[in-house]
Design a protein around this motif. Structure first.
Motif, mmCIF file in Angstrom:
data_model
loop_
_atom_site.group_PDB
_atom_site.id
_atom_site.type_symbol
_atom_site.label_atom_id
_atom_site.label_comp_id
_atom_site.label_asym_id
_atom_site.label_seq_id
_atom_site.Cartn_x
_atom_site.Cartn_y
_atom_site.Cartn_z
ATOM 1 N N ILE A 75 23.836 36.741 -42.608
ATOM 2 C CA ILE A 75 24.952 36.087 -43.294
ATOM 3 C C ILE A 75 25.000 36.504 -44.763
ATOM 4 O O ILE A 75 26.065 36.581 -45.366
ATOM 5 C CB ILE A 75 24.846 34.551 -43.149
ATOM 6 N N ALA A 76 23.854 36.810 -45.335
ATOM 7 C CA ALA A 76 23.816 37.208 -46.744
ATOM 8 C C ALA A 76 24.112 38.690 -46.954
ATOM 9 O O ALA A 76 24.711 39.069 -47.954
ATOM 10 C CB ALA A 76 22.448 36.869 -47.335
ATOM 11 N N SER A 77 23.702 39.550 -46.031
ATOM 12 C CA SER A 77 23.808 40.993 -46.272
ATOM 13 C C SER A 77 25.077 41.636 -45.701
ATOM 14 O O SER A 77 25.667 42.497 -46.355
ATOM 15 C CB SER A 77 22.575 41.712 -45.728
ATOM 16 N N VAL A 78 25.499 41.252 -44.528
ATOM 17 C CA VAL A 78 26.645 41.911 -43.895
ATOM 18 C C VAL A 78 27.944 41.722 -44.685
ATOM 19 O O VAL A 78 28.680 42.695 -44.893
ATOM 20 C CB VAL A 78 26.794 41.472 -42.423
ATOM 21 N N PRO A 79 28.266 40.519 -45.171
ATOM 22 C CA PRO A 79 29.486 40.404 -45.998
ATOM 23 C C PRO A 79 29.428 41.249 -47.268
ATOM 24 O O PRO A 79 30.452 41.785 -47.694
ATOM 25 C CB PRO A 79 29.560 38.912 -46.320
ATOM 26 N N ALA A 80 28.241 41.395 -47.841
ATOM 27 C CA ALA A 80 28.114 42.250 -49.031
ATOM 28 C C ALA A 80 28.403 43.699 -48.680
ATOM 29 O O ALA A 80 29.091 44.408 -49.427
ATOM 30 C CB ALA A 80 26.723 42.110 -49.634
ATOM 31 N N ILE A 81 27.893 44.148 -47.541
ATOM 32 C CA ILE A 81 28.158 45.524 -47.087
ATOM 33 C C ILE A 81 29.646 45.711 -46.819
ATOM 34 O O ILE A 81 30.228 46.740 -47.193
ATOM 35 C CB ILE A 81 27.314 45.848 -45.834
ATOM 36 N N LEU A 82 30.281 44.725 -46.182
ATOM 37 C CA LEU A 82 31.723 44.802 -45.911
ATOM 38 C C LEU A 82 32.513 44.904 -47.209
ATOM 39 O O LEU A 82 33.388 45.760 -47.339
ATOM 40 C CB LEU A 82 32.182 43.575 -45.116
ATOM 41 N N LEU A 83 32.196 44.057 -48.168
ATOM 42 C CA LEU A 83 32.917 44.057 -49.436
ATOM 43 C C LEU A 83 32.718 45.366 -50.193
ATOM 44 O O LEU A 83 33.691 45.990 -50.647
ATOM 45 C CB LEU A 83 32.471 42.876 -50.297
ATOM 46 N N ILE A 84 31.496 45.820 -50.316
ATOM 47 C CA ILE A 84 31.217 47.064 -51.044
ATOM 48 C C ILE A 84 31.863 48.256 -50.345
ATOM 49 O O ILE A 84 32.484 49.106 -50.991
ATOM 50 C CB ILE A 84 29.698 47.255 -51.208
ATOM 51 N N GLY A 85 31.762 48.313 -49.021
ATOM 52 C CA GLY A 85 32.381 49.409 -48.274
ATOM 53 C C GLY A 85 33.889 49.438 -48.420
ATOM 54 O O GLY A 85 34.496 50.494 -48.614
ATOM 55 N N THR A 86 34.510 48.270 -48.350
ATOM 56 C CA THR A 86 35.962 48.190 -48.497
ATOM 57 C C THR A 86 36.402 48.620 -49.889
ATOM 58 O O THR A 86 37.367 49.379 -50.046
ATOM 59 C CB THR A 86 36.452 46.756 -48.206
ATOM 60 N N LEU A 87 35.690 48.146 -50.909
ATOM 61 C CA LEU A 87 36.040 48.525 -52.277
ATOM 62 C C LEU A 87 35.862 50.022 -52.513
ATOM 63 O O LEU A 87 36.700 50.663 -53.161
ATOM 64 C CB LEU A 87 35.209 47.720 -53.276
ATOM 65 N N ILE A 88 34.796 50.604 -51.984
ATOM 66 C CA ILE A 88 34.562 52.045 -52.158
ATOM 67 C C ILE A 88 35.638 52.856 -51.455
ATOM 68 O O ILE A 88 36.190 53.804 -52.030
ATOM 69 C CB ILE A 88 33.151 52.430 -51.668
ATOM 70 N N LEU A 89 35.963 52.495 -50.205
ATOM 71 C CA LEU A 89 36.993 53.241 -49.471
ATOM 72 C C LEU A 89 38.355 53.140 -50.159
ATOM 73 O O LEU A 89 39.083 54.137 -50.252
ATOM 74 C CB LEU A 89 37.087 52.737 -48.036
#
Length: 103
Positions: A75-89
């Motif tokens: 719950i702590a790591s996956v949303p961070a990965i989603l947010l960072i990936g979306t912002l980078i793309l």
């Protein structure tokens, strides 16, 4: 309810990553709808994160402490990965199409 929130979050997270990838692959064709795709991508990411918060809230409301303790790292790591990936793309998309921006 928690299952639906998790499924919705997963699907919207995929949408958030697929739409900027479509914009990037259409760069040679000079796609005109890249701004719309980026806005929908960021919106999908936001809703997916909201669904994760809702899932967390439902587990707390049900006092399912075992499930919370077992899934807290995800719950702590996956949303961070989603947010960072979306912002980078979306940043890559903006960088590629920067000369087409007409304000």
């Amino acid at each position: 309810m928690i299952g639906w929130l998790n499924l919705g979050s997963l699907l919207l997270g995929l949408v958030a990553w697929i739409l900027p990838a479509i914009s990037i692959t259409r760069y040679e064709k000079r796609s005109r709808n890249w701004i719309t795709l980026s806005i929908v991508s960021l919106s999908s990411c936001s809703i997916a994160l909201f669904f994760q918060i809702g899932s967390f809230y439902e587990r707390i409301k049900a006092e399912d402490w075992g499930a919370l303790m077992d899934t807290m790292s995800v719950i702590a790591s996956v949303p961070a990965i989603l947010l960072i990936g979306t912002l980078i793309l979306n940043a890559i998309t903006l960088y590629m199409y920067r000369n087409q921006v007409e304000l």
